[in-house]
Design a protein around this motif. Structure first.
Motif, PDB file in Angstrom:
ATOM      1  N   VAL A 195       0.598  -0.891  -0.160  1.00  0.00           N
ATOM      2  CA  VAL A 195      -0.212   0.448   0.136  1.00  0.00           C
ATOM      3  C   VAL A 195       0.840   1.126  -0.047  1.00  0.00           C
ATOM      4  O   VAL A 195       0.658   1.753  -1.297  1.00  0.00           O
ATOM      5  CB  VAL A 195      -1.117  -0.355   1.863  1.00  0.00           C
ATOM      6  CG1 VAL A 195      -1.593   1.531   1.450  1.00  0.00           C
ATOM      7  CG2 VAL A 195      -2.103  -0.880   1.306  1.00  0.00           C
ATOM      8  N   LYS A 199       0.403   2.541  -3.881  1.00  0.00           N
ATOM      9  CA  LYS A 199      -0.408   3.779  -3.454  1.00  0.00           C
ATOM     10  C   LYS A 199      -1.936   2.751  -4.110  1.00  0.00           C
ATOM     11  O   LYS A 199      -2.489   3.223  -3.868  1.00  0.00           O
ATOM     12  CB  LYS A 199      -0.317   4.617  -4.005  1.00  0.00           C
ATOM     13  CG  LYS A 199       0.903   5.603  -3.468  1.00  0.00           C
ATOM     14  CD  LYS A 199       0.923   6.134  -1.827  1.00  0.00           C
ATOM     15  CE  LYS A 199       1.501   6.765  -1.404  1.00  0.00           C
ATOM     16  NZ  LYS A 199       3.151   6.281  -1.564  1.00  0.00           N
ATOM     17  N   ASP A 200      -1.704   1.464  -4.184  1.00  0.00           N
ATOM     18  CA  ASP A 200      -3.093   0.642  -4.450  1.00  0.00           C
ATOM     19  C   ASP A 200      -4.123   0.274  -2.915  1.00  0.00           C
ATOM     20  O   ASP A 200      -3.786  -0.774  -2.477  1.00  0.00           O
ATOM     21  CB  ASP A 200      -2.605  -0.544  -5.213  1.00  0.00           C
ATOM     22  CG  ASP A 200      -4.212  -2.047  -5.372  1.00  0.00           C
ATOM     23  OD1 ASP A 200      -5.121  -0.592  -5.132  1.00  0.00           O
ATOM     24  OD2 ASP A 200      -3.157  -3.074  -6.086  1.00  0.00           O
ATOM     25  N   PHE A 201      -5.207   0.846  -3.176  1.00  0.00           N
ATOM     26  CA  PHE A 201      -5.908   0.529  -1.382  1.00  0.00           C
ATOM     27  C   PHE A 201      -7.290  -0.374  -2.101  1.00  0.00           C
ATOM     28  O   PHE A 201      -7.828  -0.396  -0.732  1.00  0.00           O
ATOM     29  CB  PHE A 201      -6.710   2.064  -0.702  1.00  0.00           C
ATOM     30  CG  PHE A 201      -5.403   3.221  -1.012  1.00  0.00           C
ATOM     31  CD1 PHE A 201      -4.763   2.918   0.113  1.00  0.00           C
ATOM     32  CD2 PHE A 201      -5.403   3.900  -2.037  1.00  0.00           C
ATOM     33  CE1 PHE A 201      -3.545   4.393   0.727  1.00  0.00           C
ATOM     34  CE2 PHE A 201      -4.466   5.191  -1.426  1.00  0.00           C
ATOM     35  CZ  PHE A 201      -3.216   4.747  -0.731  1.00  0.00           C
ATOM     36  N   THR A 202      -7.120  -1.381  -2.631  1.00  0.00           N
ATOM     37  CA  THR A 202      -8.021  -2.289  -3.370  1.00  0.00           C
ATOM     38  C   THR A 202      -7.508  -3.396  -2.868  1.00  0.00           C
ATOM     39  O   THR A 202      -8.378  -4.214  -2.633  1.00  0.00           O
ATOM     40  CB  THR A 202      -7.852  -2.325  -5.003  1.00  0.00           C
ATOM     41  OG1 THR A 202      -7.347  -3.078  -5.500  1.00  0.00           O
ATOM     42  CG2 THR A 202      -8.472  -0.900  -5.573  1.00  0.00           C
ATOM     43  N   ILE A 224      -7.317   0.677   6.220  1.00  0.00           N
ATOM     44  CA  ILE A 224      -6.951   0.599   4.760  1.00  0.00           C
ATOM     45  C   ILE A 224      -8.004   1.045   3.710  1.00  0.00           C
ATOM     46  O   ILE A 224      -8.356   2.161   2.893  1.00  0.00           O
ATOM     47  CB  ILE A 224      -6.562  -0.725   3.716  1.00  0.00           C
ATOM     48  CG1 ILE A 224      -4.797  -0.685   4.503  1.00  0.00           C
ATOM     49  CG2 ILE A 224      -6.074  -0.689   1.947  1.00  0.00           C
ATOM     50  CD1 ILE A 224      -4.435  -2.410   4.080  1.00  0.00           C
ATOM     51  N   SER A 225      -9.413   1.020   4.012  1.00  0.00           N
ATOM     52  CA  SER A 225     -10.307   1.560   3.771  1.00  0.00           C
ATOM     53  C   SER A 225     -10.648   2.802   4.600  1.00  0.00           C
ATOM     54  O   SER A 225     -11.303   3.538   3.011  1.00  0.00           O
ATOM     55  CB  SER A 225     -11.946   0.058   4.503  1.00  0.00           C
ATOM     56  OG  SER A 225     -11.627  -0.817   4.114  1.00  0.00           O
ATOM     57  N   GLU A 228      -8.146   4.319   1.473  1.00  0.00           N
ATOM     58  CA  GLU A 228      -8.990   4.259   0.406  1.00  0.00           C
ATOM     59  C   GLU A 228      -9.961   5.971   0.043  1.00  0.00           C
ATOM     60  O   GLU A 228     -10.190   6.345  -0.841  1.00  0.00           O
ATOM     61  CB  GLU A 228      -9.454   2.892   0.190  1.00  0.00           C
ATOM     62  CG  GLU A 228      -9.982   3.350  -1.646  1.00  0.00           C
ATOM     63  CD  GLU A 228     -10.390   2.069  -1.630  1.00  0.00           C
ATOM     64  OE1 GLU A 228     -10.811   1.470  -2.610  1.00  0.00           O
ATOM     65  OE2 GLU A 228     -10.740   0.859  -0.517  1.00  0.00           O
ATOM     66  N   ARG A 229     -10.552   5.565   1.340  1.00  0.00           N
ATOM     67  CA  ARG A 229     -11.806   6.761   1.031  1.00  0.00           C
ATOM     68  C   ARG A 229     -11.044   8.243   1.115  1.00  0.00           C
ATOM     69  O   ARG A 229     -11.377   9.406   0.244  1.00  0.00           O
ATOM     70  CB  ARG A 229     -12.630   6.203   2.333  1.00  0.00           C
ATOM     71  CG  ARG A 229     -14.236   7.503   2.560  1.00  0.00           C
ATOM     72  CD  ARG A 229     -14.909   7.298   3.425  1.00  0.00           C
ATOM     73  NE  ARG A 229     -14.028   7.771   4.360  1.00  0.00           N
ATOM     74  CZ  ARG A 229     -13.686   9.200   4.479  1.00  0.00           C
ATOM     75  NH1 ARG A 229     -14.247   9.799   3.951  1.00  0.00           N
ATOM     76  NH2 ARG A 229     -13.664   9.903   5.886  1.00  0.00           N
ATOM     77  N   ASN A 231      -7.969   8.962   0.658  1.00  0.00           N
ATOM     78  CA  ASN A 231      -7.550   9.450  -1.068  1.00  0.00           C
ATOM     79  C   ASN A 231      -8.440   9.691  -1.470  1.00  0.00           C
ATOM     80  O   ASN A 231      -8.083  10.335  -2.976  1.00  0.00           O
ATOM     81  CB  ASN A 231      -7.400   8.373  -1.062  1.00  0.00           C
ATOM     82  CG  ASN A 231      -5.760   8.198  -2.669  1.00  0.00           C
ATOM     83  OD1 ASN A 231      -5.057   8.986  -2.255  1.00  0.00           O
ATOM     84  ND2 ASN A 231      -6.140   7.761  -3.064  1.00  0.00           N
ATOM     85  N   ASN A 232      -9.476   9.102  -1.726  1.00  0.00           N
ATOM     86  CA  ASN A 232     -10.676   9.693  -3.366  1.00  0.00           C
ATOM     87  C   ASN A 232     -11.000  10.660  -2.987  1.00  0.00           C
ATOM     88  O   ASN A 232     -11.511  11.563  -3.685  1.00  0.00           O
ATOM     89  CB  ASN A 232     -11.600   7.853  -2.944  1.00  0.00           C
ATOM     90  CG  ASN A 232     -11.289   6.518  -3.560  1.00  0.00           C
ATOM     91  OD1 ASN A 232      -9.306   6.809  -4.224  1.00  0.00           O
ATOM     92  ND2 ASN A 232     -11.533   5.867  -3.419  1.00  0.00           N
TER      93      ASN A 232
END
Length: 404
Positions: A195, A199-202, A224-225, A228-229, A231-232
């Protein structure tokens, strides 16, 4: 300034192995000491009982030799039993105190065996010899521990070999059990590093059979979730800010900053065309519209001007509002000045129809346009100044086109 070298840190795998190794060694050593001490204790108890039995039997067989002061038979019996290592030393005293017989085993032993011997037999055992219910002599005897040497030696050897085998088995077993922990930790660290660097949060951590690591994995997945939120949201906000930074808020077309940025790109080495055209456009009598119909009507006029210019601009070109009623355009793929003049005629044709500012009410509107041909070896400021000068020259002379 000298930088201190950071001390390399050991891995948790090595730490676990050290802990497992130390724990196994300590436990086995404690077991070894306990078993050895227990064995020695029972050996001492056994020896004490054996000495009681030997002393009773020997004193009975020496009654006649004591009564008749038979030194020969007493010494012969002592020698026979001593050679069989039944005792270490024995002395037979008569009632008057003189020695009837004596036997002593002379052998050099180590300090450890001397200490063991003194522990097993701290004192000589004294046995009274009776005849007709009277004491006729005394027997002093000290037990022999020579046979214990092999017993203890082989016991220690067998015990040590057994402990080593148990240690190897326990170490292998603990390593297998620790492997699950190490695999779980490696999965977590690998995923976190993935991660961080990609930078891959999937991706998410898989389920784990260990409860503590499952809870930790769930927390990491939740983190991580959330990242990810966030970051989006940040990417979306940055895109929105980028669009706003280069977009005119009233008309929706590019603003001055976007126009300058595109012009700099066209002049750079990566620019797709060696020459291109810059057009400056200024609204005619726009102040009169604001003064007569109000600023809301003026805003509608500016929005309509932007919409009509967008219809004729090419995808690779740029149309922008510089401020107020001033617009600019980059016109690429030009082959001649005549081509530019034809394009300007197309722009003017777009404003032959009046602009509707209210229901059933429209007003005429036109643009004064000046242009210049730009080369890659020019400066942005020079190009803008030249295009702006031509536009104002046309406005003063009431001409629609001005060129170099």
């Amino acid at each position: 300034m000298l930088r201190l070298k950071r001390k390399s840190k050991s891995s948790i795998r090595k730490k676990i192995r050290k802990v497992s190794l130390l724990n196994s060694l300590l436990n086995l050593f404690a077991c070894w000491v306990l078993l050895f001490s227990t064995a020695i204790y029972f050996i001492k108890d056994y020896e004490q009982r054996n000495m009681e039995l030997l002393s009773t039997s020997l004193s009975s067989s020496l009654i006649a030799a004591t009564v008749f002061d038979d030194s020969y038979n007493a010494n012969r019996k002592f020698n026979a039993l001593g050679q069989q290592q039944m005792f270490d030393s024995a002395v037979l005293y008569a009632k008057d105190g003189h020695v009837i017989a004596r036997w002593e085993h002379s052998q050099q032993t180590s300090y450890f065996w001397k200490y063991l011997h003194s522990w097993l037999y701290p004192n000589r055992k004294k046995i009274e010899i009776f005849h007709d219910q009277q004491v006729v002599g005394w027997l002093f005897i000290v037990g022999n521990d020579s046979y214990l040497f092999n017993f203890i030696l082989y016991s220690v050897l067998i015990l040590t070999i057994g402990m080593v085998l148990i240690f190897i088995f326990s170490y292998v077993l603990s390593s297998i059990m620790y492997r699950k922990i190490l695999v779980a930790m490696n999965q977590i660290t690998t995923k976190i590093n993935h991660v961080i660097h990609t930078k891959d949060f999937t991706k998410r951590l898989p389920d784990n059979s260990l409860k503590e690591f499952q809870n930790f994995s769930d927390n990491v997945n939740s983190l991580i979730s959330e990242i990810e939120r966030l970051n989006n949201d940040l990417v979306h906000e940055n895109k929105t800010l980028a669009i706003k930074a280069y977009q005119d808020s009233l008309t929706g077309i590019d603003n001055r900053a976007a126009f300058i940025n595109q012009l700099q790109f066209m002049l750079s080495e990566n620019g797709p065309y060696p020459t291109f055209c810059i057009l400056f456009m200024d609204g005619d009598k726009f102040k009169h519209i604001n003064d007569t119909w109000g600023h809301a009507a003026g805003d509608k006029v500016l929005q309509e001007v932007a919409n009509r210019l967008k219809k004729i601009v090419k995808e690779e070109d740029c149309v922008a509002r510089l401020g107020g009623d001033e617009f600019a355009m980059i016109f690429s793929k030009i082959e001649s000045q005549h081509q530019v003049e034809d394009f300007i005629s197309v722009i003017h044709s777009q404003f032959e129809e009046p602009i509707e500012i209210a229901t059933d009410h429209a007003i005429p509107f036109s643009l004064t346009i000046g242009f210049t041909i730009a080369d890659k070896d020019e400066e942005v400021s020079d190009i803008l100044l030249r295009a702006d000068s031509h536009m104002y020259l046309n406005k003063k002379t009431e001409r629609k086109i001005s060129c170099d």
